[in-house]
Every structure is written in C-alpha cells, then in structure tokens.
Design a protein around this motif. Sequence first.
Motif, PDB file in Angstrom:
ATOM      1  N   GLN A 142      -9.028   4.487   1.311  1.00  0.00           N
ATOM      2  CA  GLN A 142     -10.390   4.821   0.889  1.00  0.00           C
ATOM      3  C   GLN A 142     -11.297   5.034   2.105  1.00  0.00           C
ATOM      4  O   GLN A 142     -12.043   6.015   2.173  1.00  0.00           O
ATOM      5  CB  GLN A 142     -10.939   3.719  -0.007  1.00  0.00           C
ATOM      6  N   ALA A 143     -11.235   4.131   3.082  1.00  0.00           N
ATOM      7  CA  ALA A 143     -12.076   4.248   4.280  1.00  0.00           C
ATOM      8  C   ALA A 143     -11.767   5.529   5.052  1.00  0.00           C
ATOM      9  O   ALA A 143     -12.669   6.180   5.575  1.00  0.00           O
ATOM     10  CB  ALA A 143     -11.876   3.029   5.180  1.00  0.00           C
ATOM     11  N   TRP A 144     -10.497   5.883   5.114  1.00  0.00           N
ATOM     12  CA  TRP A 144     -10.075   7.053   5.885  1.00  0.00           C
ATOM     13  C   TRP A 144     -10.200   8.355   5.094  1.00  0.00           C
ATOM     14  O   TRP A 144      -9.976   9.436   5.633  1.00  0.00           O
ATOM     15  CB  TRP A 144      -8.641   6.882   6.359  1.00  0.00           C
ATOM     16  N   GLY A 145     -10.529   8.267   3.805  1.00  0.00           N
ATOM     17  CA  GLY A 145     -10.624   9.466   2.981  1.00  0.00           C
ATOM     18  C   GLY A 145      -9.268  10.066   2.661  1.00  0.00           C
ATOM     19  O   GLY A 145      -9.146  11.264   2.407  1.00  0.00           O
ATOM     20  N   ALA A 146      -8.250   9.218   2.643  1.00  0.00           N
ATOM     21  CA  ALA A 146      -6.880   9.674   2.392  1.00  0.00           C
ATOM     22  C   ALA A 146      -6.525   9.519   0.912  1.00  0.00           C
ATOM     23  O   ALA A 146      -6.987   8.580   0.258  1.00  0.00           O
ATOM     24  CB  ALA A 146      -5.890   8.869   3.241  1.00  0.00           C
ATOM     25  N   ARG A 147      -5.711  10.415   0.412  1.00  0.00           N
ATOM     26  CA  ARG A 147      -5.163  10.260  -0.939  1.00  0.00           C
ATOM     27  C   ARG A 147      -4.161   9.115  -0.886  1.00  0.00           C
ATOM     28  O   ARG A 147      -3.320   9.059   0.006  1.00  0.00           O
ATOM     29  CB  ARG A 147      -4.483  11.562  -1.370  1.00  0.00           C
ATOM     30  N   PHE A 148      -4.246   8.189  -1.837  1.00  0.00           N
ATOM     31  CA  PHE A 148      -3.369   7.012  -1.837  1.00  0.00           C
ATOM     32  C   PHE A 148      -2.208   7.215  -2.793  1.00  0.00           C
ATOM     33  O   PHE A 148      -2.401   7.628  -3.933  1.00  0.00           O
ATOM     34  CB  PHE A 148      -4.170   5.765  -2.224  1.00  0.00           C
ATOM     35  N   ILE A 149      -1.014   6.902  -2.310  1.00  0.00           N
ATOM     36  CA  ILE A 149       0.204   6.977  -3.121  1.00  0.00           C
ATOM     37  C   ILE A 149       0.805   5.575  -3.217  1.00  0.00           C
ATOM     38  O   ILE A 149       1.067   4.934  -2.193  1.00  0.00           O
ATOM     39  CB  ILE A 149       1.259   7.927  -2.488  1.00  0.00           C
ATOM     40  N   ASP A 150       1.017   5.116  -4.431  1.00  0.00           N
ATOM     41  CA  ASP A 150       1.649   3.829  -4.704  1.00  0.00           C
ATOM     42  C   ASP A 150       3.161   4.053  -4.721  1.00  0.00           C
ATOM     43  O   ASP A 150       3.683   4.713  -5.617  1.00  0.00           O
ATOM     44  CB  ASP A 150       1.152   3.317  -6.060  1.00  0.00           C
ATOM     45  N   SER A 151       3.866   3.511  -3.725  1.00  0.00           N
ATOM     46  CA  SER A 151       5.319   3.700  -3.650  1.00  0.00           C
ATOM     47  C   SER A 151       6.087   2.602  -4.375  1.00  0.00           C
ATOM     48  O   SER A 151       7.312   2.526  -4.278  1.00  0.00           O
ATOM     49  CB  SER A 151       5.773   3.771  -2.182  1.00  0.00           C
ATOM     50  N   GLY A 152       5.367   1.741  -5.098  1.00  0.00           N
ATOM     51  CA  GLY A 152       6.045   0.656  -5.805  1.00  0.00           C
ATOM     52  C   GLY A 152       6.430  -0.443  -4.830  1.00  0.00           C
ATOM     53  O   GLY A 152       5.732  -0.698  -3.858  1.00  0.00           O
ATOM     54  N   GLU A 153       7.556  -1.079  -5.082  1.00  0.00           N
ATOM     55  CA  GLU A 153       8.012  -2.165  -4.221  1.00  0.00           C
ATOM     56  C   GLU A 153       9.063  -1.631  -3.264  1.00  0.00           C
ATOM     57  O   GLU A 153      10.258  -1.629  -3.564  1.00  0.00           O
ATOM     58  CB  GLU A 153       8.538  -3.318  -5.072  1.00  0.00           C
ATOM     59  N   CYS A 154       8.599  -1.171  -2.107  1.00  0.00           N
ATOM     60  CA  CYS A 154       9.477  -0.567  -1.085  1.00  0.00           C
ATOM     61  C   CYS A 154       9.387  -1.298   0.242  1.00  0.00           C
ATOM     62  O   CYS A 154       9.691  -0.720   1.286  1.00  0.00           O
ATOM     63  CB  CYS A 154       9.111   0.906  -0.879  1.00  0.00           C
TER      64      CYS A 154
END
Length: 179
Positions: A142-154
């Motif tokens: 959010q701070a960096w303005g990046a799209r966030f992707i949830d990779s699950g438990e990796c």
Amino acid sequence: MKASNILLLPGWQNSGPDHWQSLWEARHGYHRVEQHDWMRPLRGDWSARLEETVVDADGPVVLVAHSLGCILTAWWAAHSANAHRVQGALLVAPGDVERPDLAAQIHGWAPIARQPLPFPAVLVGSRNDPYCSFERAEGLAQAWGARFIDSGECGHINAESGLADWPEGHNLLHTLLKD
C-alpha cells in the motif's frame, strides 16, 4: 525487452542455485545485480551497485526483487535520479528489516522507505513468511503503491518453498513487461 534488462535483485546471502531467481537467470538470461558483500549487506553499497547497473543498462529495466532486494528497491527509488528508467518491479517476500530480530542481523537498513514507487509494481506476499508478516507485506504494498498478490502459504517464497522455477511469478513478471 532484452533479457539482460531484467534485473534480479536477490536478498541477504544471495539466491542459491535452486532459488527461482537463479533458475530464471539460467533459463531466461536475466541479469543478477551482483553485490560486493552478500553476507554483510550495506544499504549504501547495495544502492550504489543498483544505481550503476540501471545507469549502464541499454534502455529501460524491470526489477525482480526478493526479500532484502525489495527493501533495496524502495530505498533506491526514493533516492535515485534514475528511477524513471525502471519500467516496473516485481517485489517478492519483502524482509521486514524493522523487526528487532532482523534489524539485529541486518544493520543499517531501517527505516524502510515508504514513498510511493515512481513505477508500476506488484508485491507478492505469503501468509506464513517467517521474515515478514502478511499484514506488514500488505502495508508495504500500500505504501509503495504496488498491486498486492496473496500467494497463500508459501513461506519466504524461496527455494525452501518448493516452487521450482515459480511459473506463477514469471507470469506476473510478464504482466509488468506488457505495461
């Protein structure tokens, strides 16, 4: 984009032979930004090396950062006059260098730069990363303005995560190359 303009930014201790960054380097010819000291990383030295590499590149670059490489990307982008040369960044499993246990091992990297990145970015976070909580990774995105992707438990999204050459990550990289 030429493969040599896709810059791999490993984290602390570099990426070993089974890490997806190393597999991408071998398979696709991407360029690893070699640091002078992988074991005792100095933010100024690592930033200067990234600056040299971006300036020397023949055209725009895409950054592919893992762990401390993500923290390096944000710090460098906040201080470089050459961030406009970056077409995009894939930021994977940032290491939380503000956490006391990591700050004790990796000196001089806090605070984490939190300015919005001046280029498109995707941040991939894991729900069970031992080096950065999921909520912290979301907050950095959010701070960096990046799209966030949830990779699950990796885990730390590295060789120990069993991802091999991580085709899902390579697909994310290709979305940045198309922009």
